[in-house]
Scaffold this motif. Structure first.
Motif, PDB file in Angstrom:
ATOM      1  N   VAL A  19      20.708  38.554  61.099  1.00  0.00           N
ATOM      2  CA  VAL A  19      20.063  39.586  60.284  1.00  0.00           C
ATOM      3  C   VAL A  19      20.385  39.369  58.808  1.00  0.00           C
ATOM      4  N   GLY A  20      21.648  39.060  58.522  1.00  0.00           N
ATOM      5  CA  GLY A  20      22.057  38.835  57.142  1.00  0.00           C
ATOM      6  C   GLY A  20      21.343  37.659  56.508  1.00  0.00           C
ATOM      7  N   MET A  21      21.207  36.553  57.234  1.00  0.00           N
ATOM      8  CA  MET A  21      20.557  35.380  56.659  1.00  0.00           C
ATOM      9  C   MET A  21      19.067  35.623  56.438  1.00  0.00           C
ATOM     10  N   TYR A  22      18.441  36.413  57.298  1.00  0.00           N
ATOM     11  CA  TYR A  22      17.039  36.772  57.061  1.00  0.00           C
ATOM     12  C   TYR A  22      16.919  37.530  55.741  1.00  0.00           C
ATOM     13  N   GLY A  23      17.847  38.465  55.495  1.00  0.00           N
ATOM     14  CA  GLY A  23      17.837  39.208  54.238  1.00  0.00           C
ATOM     15  C   GLY A  23      18.154  38.321  53.046  1.00  0.00           C
ATOM     16  N   VAL A  24      19.112  37.414  53.204  1.00  0.00           N
ATOM     17  CA  VAL A  24      19.470  36.504  52.121  1.00  0.00           C
ATOM     18  C   VAL A  24      18.251  35.717  51.653  1.00  0.00           C
ATOM     19  N   ILE A  25      17.537  35.133  52.600  1.00  0.00           N
ATOM     20  CA  ILE A  25      16.383  34.303  52.250  1.00  0.00           C
ATOM     21  C   ILE A  25      15.260  35.154  51.670  1.00  0.00           C
ATOM     22  N   SER A  26      14.977  36.273  52.299  1.00  0.00           N
ATOM     23  CA  SER A  26      13.869  37.125  51.856  1.00  0.00           C
ATOM     24  C   SER A  26      14.112  37.661  50.445  1.00  0.00           C
ATOM     25  N   TYR A  27      15.275  38.291  50.236  1.00  0.00           N
ATOM     26  CA  TYR A  27      15.550  38.895  48.936  1.00  0.00           C
ATOM     27  C   TYR A  27      15.880  37.843  47.875  1.00  0.00           C
ATOM     28  N   GLY A  28      16.315  36.662  48.320  1.00  0.00           N
ATOM     29  CA  GLY A  28      16.532  35.587  47.360  1.00  0.00           C
ATOM     30  C   GLY A  28      15.231  35.144  46.723  1.00  0.00           C
ATOM     31  N   PHE A  29      14.224  34.895  47.543  1.00  0.00           N
ATOM     32  CA  PHE A  29      12.940  34.467  46.994  1.00  0.00           C
ATOM     33  C   PHE A  29      12.187  35.604  46.322  1.00  0.00           C
ATOM     34  N   GLU A  30      12.482  36.858  46.704  1.00  0.00           N
ATOM     35  CA  GLU A  30      11.868  38.002  46.032  1.00  0.00           C
ATOM     36  C   GLU A  30      12.251  38.046  44.552  1.00  0.00           C
TER      37      GLU A  30
END
Length: 406
Positions: A228-239
């Motif tokens: 779950v954390g890595m999904y958020g890392v990638i999503s909010y990183g590119f955001e």
């Protein structure tokens, strides 16, 4: 000898990096400890209690040593970067004051009550304390990021009598560089805590632990958190890319686009040419960790992650990788703002205190040595406690009802 601003930047980079490693694990691990204790409060099963106390000890050690690194880092604003404090302290210092006076002190109080409240407090009160500790920890990180977002994209101020004055506190909270950065950081912390819990659990399986039920639960919990954390890392990183293209375009530009940006912004306003290196390393590490976490989580079906054993080795090896990725991300965020201390407003060289290179070098050596010793102490203590495993199974001490009411 290097010039004072360069030495001061190296010093702050060293102290910030070490402190950030402590914070990253603290934020992620406290959430997982709170989940473990929630399971114990609901089910009453001894393995949840033992897991909570086991990983809780590791969390407390990391938290305690992390405090020392944070205190040292705060002193540098007055010792080395008094120009920033004088020029923008009214704006930059406001969120830091809130973080120290409200979030940090509350977090420490709740944690102290939690540590000494085992078998003394009502179980629901005790459970609330660890969740309050987690909430205030993330509140502390939020206010730190509010201050940092101001450095990245200054808002809510006006220049008056030669210094910056806060005119709109709400603008600090609405800063476009804040929200996705906070969510990115929070996700990274959750993933780091997840990989840590999964890695420690994997180590005990590799040692043929007898606590099979306990570590089966914790390795699954760790992998859920890391996925779950890595999904958020990638999503909010590119955001964040959309905002950064407007406020700091050189930070996210491809090397081929840098010549045109240099002509438009001026060579004196460009970050180091190597800034794309930590960015690319961070991105590649992020996708690799996401894949490892997802595959390992799927292998928990049928207990294949333990039966195959090779995934356990992988989970143990990747424990340091989230920390390395986080350092790359912090380098990108801070070095990508250079040569500005406050982007477009105050240059880094102008925020330096009037101290000589010798004094800065001496403090750099002293702080670096101290931080290395603290980091080694932290890792050695955690490794020893983690290696010992959970406490022997025993019935919890009886608690009189009603217990202490806060």
């Amino acid at each position: 000898m290097a010039d004072p601003p360069a030495l001061a930047r190296i010093q702050f980079a060293v102290t910030t990096t070490f402190h950030f490693l402590f914070v990253l694990l603290t934020l992620g691990l406290v959430v997982l400890v709170a989940i473990m204790q929630t399971r114990y409060a609901i089910t009453g099963k001894s393995e949840h209690r033992r897991a909570t106390r086991f990983f809780g000890k590791l969390y407390v050690v990391n938290y305690a040593l992390g405090i020392a690194t944070g205190i040292v880092m705060e002193f540098q604003f007055g010792l080395t970067w008094s120009g920033l404090s004088t020029y923008a302290g009214d704006v930059f210092g406001a969120p830091l004051a809130i973080e120290t006076l409200v979030a940090f002190f509350l977090e420490s109080t709740f944690l102290g009550l939690w540590i000494f409240g085992w078998d003394r407090l009502n179980k629901w009160v005790h459970l609330a304390l660890i969740w309050l500790t987690a909430a205030t920890a993330f509140a502390s990180a939020f206010w730190i990021m509010v201050s940092n977002a101001f450095l990245q994209n200054p808002v809510g101020y006006e220049l008056r009598d030669g210094v910056l004055r806060l005119t709109d506190f709400g603008a600090l909270l609405r800063n476009p560089t804040l929200t996705d950065a906070v969510l990115h950081l929070s996700s990274a912390a959750l993933a780091t805590g997840g990989f840590f819990v999964a890695g420690v659990s994997a180590w005990h399986f590799l040692r043929r632990t007898k606590d099979i039920v306990l570590f089966k639960r914790t390795i699954r919990l760790g992998l859920i958190a890391s996925t779950v954390g890595m999904y958020g890392v990638i999503s909010y990183g590119f955001e964040q890319y959309g905002v950064l293209k407007n406020v700091q375009p050189a930070k996210v530009a491809d090397p081929d686009d840098l010549p045109a940006l240099t002509d438009r912004l001026g060579a004196d306003n460009m970050p180091p040419g190597w800034i794309h290196v930590p960015r690319d390393v961070m991105v590649n590490m992020g996708f690799t960790l996401a894949l490892v976490s997802l595959v390992a989580l799927l292998l928990t079906i049928g207990n294949l992650v333990v039966r195959l054993r090779f995934p356990l080795v992988v989970l143990l090896v990747v424990v340091p990788v989230p920390f390395a990725a986080a350092i790359c991300g912090w380098l990108l965020r801070e070095e990508g703002r250079q040569p500005w201390l406050i982007n477009g407003v105050l240059r880094t060289a102008d925020g330096m205190s009037p101290v000589g290179a010798g004094s800065v070098l001496a403090s750099l050596i002293g702080f670096s040595a101290l931080f290395v010793l603290l980091a080694l102490a932290d890792w050695i203590l955690i490794a020893r406690l983690a290696g010992r495993g959970p406490e022997p199974e025993q019935a919890p001490a009886p608690v009189r009802e009603p217990a202490i009411v806060l």
